[in-house]
Design an enzyme around this catalytic site. Structure first.
Site, PDB file in Angstrom:
ATOM      1  N   HIS A  35       0.829  -1.205   0.000  1.00 33.30           N
ATOM      2  CA  HIS A  35       0.000   0.000   0.000  1.00 33.30           C
ATOM      3  C   HIS A  35       0.867   1.260   0.000  1.00 33.30           C
ATOM      4  O   HIS A  35       0.522   2.260  -0.647  1.00 33.30           O
ATOM      5  CB  HIS A  35      -0.916   0.017   1.231  1.00 33.30           C
ATOM      6  CG  HIS A  35      -1.936  -1.078   1.249  1.00 33.30           C
ATOM      7  ND1 HIS A  35      -1.837  -2.149   2.098  1.00 33.30           N
ATOM      8  CD2 HIS A  35      -3.076  -1.261   0.523  1.00 33.30           C
ATOM      9  CE1 HIS A  35      -2.873  -2.949   1.902  1.00 33.30           C
ATOM     10  NE2 HIS A  35      -3.637  -2.443   0.953  1.00 33.30           N
ATOM     11  N   GLY A 146      -3.153  -1.871  -7.272  1.00 31.05           N
ATOM     12  CA  GLY A 146      -2.019  -2.767  -7.400  1.00 31.05           C
ATOM     13  C   GLY A 146      -2.260  -3.860  -8.424  1.00 31.05           C
ATOM     14  O   GLY A 146      -3.376  -4.371  -8.564  1.00 31.05           O
ATOM     15  N   LYS A 148      -1.202  -6.786  -8.131  1.00 32.21           N
ATOM     16  CA  LYS A 148      -1.387  -8.089  -7.484  1.00 32.21           C
ATOM     17  C   LYS A 148      -2.821  -8.571  -7.648  1.00 32.21           C
ATOM     18  O   LYS A 148      -3.070  -9.753  -7.886  1.00 32.21           O
ATOM     19  CB  LYS A 148      -1.023  -8.035  -6.002  1.00 32.21           C
ATOM     20  CG  LYS A 148      -1.008  -9.430  -5.362  1.00 32.21           C
ATOM     21  CD  LYS A 148      -0.761  -9.374  -3.881  1.00 32.21           C
ATOM     22  CE  LYS A 148      -2.020  -9.050  -3.126  1.00 32.21           C
ATOM     23  NZ  LYS A 148      -3.027 -10.149  -3.188  1.00 32.21           N
ATOM     24  N   LEU A 183       3.127  -9.257  -1.210  1.00 36.37           N
ATOM     25  CA  LEU A 183       2.570  -8.671   0.000  1.00 36.37           C
ATOM     26  C   LEU A 183       1.051  -8.696  -0.057  1.00 36.37           C
ATOM     27  O   LEU A 183       0.436  -8.384  -1.077  1.00 36.37           O
ATOM     28  CB  LEU A 183       3.058  -7.240   0.168  1.00 36.37           C
ATOM     29  CG  LEU A 183       4.545  -7.054   0.461  1.00 36.37           C
ATOM     30  CD1 LEU A 183       4.856  -5.585   0.726  1.00 36.37           C
ATOM     31  CD2 LEU A 183       4.973  -7.891   1.653  1.00 36.37           C
TER      32      LEU A 183
END
Length: 282
Positions: A35, A146, A148, A183
């Site tokens: 973040h 993100g 991810k 993460l």
């Protein structure tokens, strides 16, 4: 100075007081280094950064972890302050959903029923509904997500494009631990053995990347990723491992592609993905 607001009215007043461009970073809290990377990207590309912290009940299934999802607001605020956020919007559920649930939802289309959507029915309906609502409330020039959560990023881009929402969606590369683990706020649920097992997921993806770099075709890339996963420690229950094009359409024969995986490690669900470049076929 970071201003914390909890209501839509206070957010509107704070937003009206911002001059220059605005970037928004939407989170469910439990902020980590990933973040912080989003916050830095937003700070570099916008004059003001607005952070939303909201654990959205619409994107949790009946057997998922809504009640135990971490909510360390004081720690999150400190991260936002250090990053130079102008405003943090942290509403309670009734503030965004006064009637309990919205009467109008955003339909993500067929892609929303695949991959994560197949394993978590209704998930992306909830994600896109709250993202659209927060875009309307924060009125940003840019919104940062993100990579991810690559399927989410892809669907948000589609929604913004199809519904003519005047905002630029910026994808930010995945942040990883030194050993390769992506993460995630859910990593804190992993036991020490579970964390070791979880490395198999990123290891499988990197095996696919290496195979592609060596000239392997799509089938061989997937085979290499599966082989790496099978050779890893026990405790990983694979949900999916797929190779697609960058828009999550059926996989290409050559050129840019995306390798995506999801798995359970104990009771914790993890997702990860990497960019892959498939060699030309002659």
């Amino acid at each position: 100075m970071t201003e914390l607001v909890h209501t839509r009215a206070d957010l509107a007043a704070a937003r009206d007081g911002l001059t220059g461009t605005v970037g928004v970073v939407m989170t469910m809290g439990a902020l980590h280094s990933g973040h912080e990377t989003l916050l830095r990207a937003a700070r570099e590309q916008a004059d003001n950064v607005v952070v939303t912290i909201f654990v959205n009940p619409l994107q949790f299934g009946p057997d998922e972890d809504f009640d135990r999802y971490p909510r360390p607001l004081d720690e999150d605020l400190e991260i936002c302050r250090r990053a130079g956020a102008a405003v943090v919007f942290a509403p309670a559920v009734p503030e965004l959903y006064p009637q309990g649930q919205p009467r109008v939802w955003v339909n993500p289309g067929q892609l929303g029923e695949e991959l994560e959507g197949q394993s978590r029915p209704g998930f992306f309906h909830g994600v896109l509904t709250v993202v659209l609502k927060l875009l309307q409330l924060t009125r940003p020039d840019r919104a940062f997500f993100g990579e991810k959560d690559y399927q989410q990023l892809t669907l948000v881009r589609r929604m913004v494009r199809d519904l003519e929402v005047p905002v630029e969606i910026v994808g930010v590369p995945t942040v990883r631990e030194p050993d390769g683990l992506a993460l995630s706020s859910r990593n804190r649920y992993l036991s020490p053995d579970g964390r070791t097992a979880a490395l198999s997921l990123s290891g499988a993806l990197q095996a696919g990347v290496a195979a592609a770099a060596g000239g392997a075709d799509a089938g061989a890339v997937l085979a290499a990723a599966h082989a790496a996963l099978d050779a890893g420690p026990p405790g990983v229950q694979l949900d999916y491992l797929v190779l697609t094009d960058p828009e999550l359409e059926p996989g290409p024969v050559t050129g840019p592609a995306r390798l995506l995986a999801a798995a359970w490690v104990g009771t914790t669900r993890l997702i990860d993905n990497v960019s892959v470049q498939l060699a030309p076929r002659y």
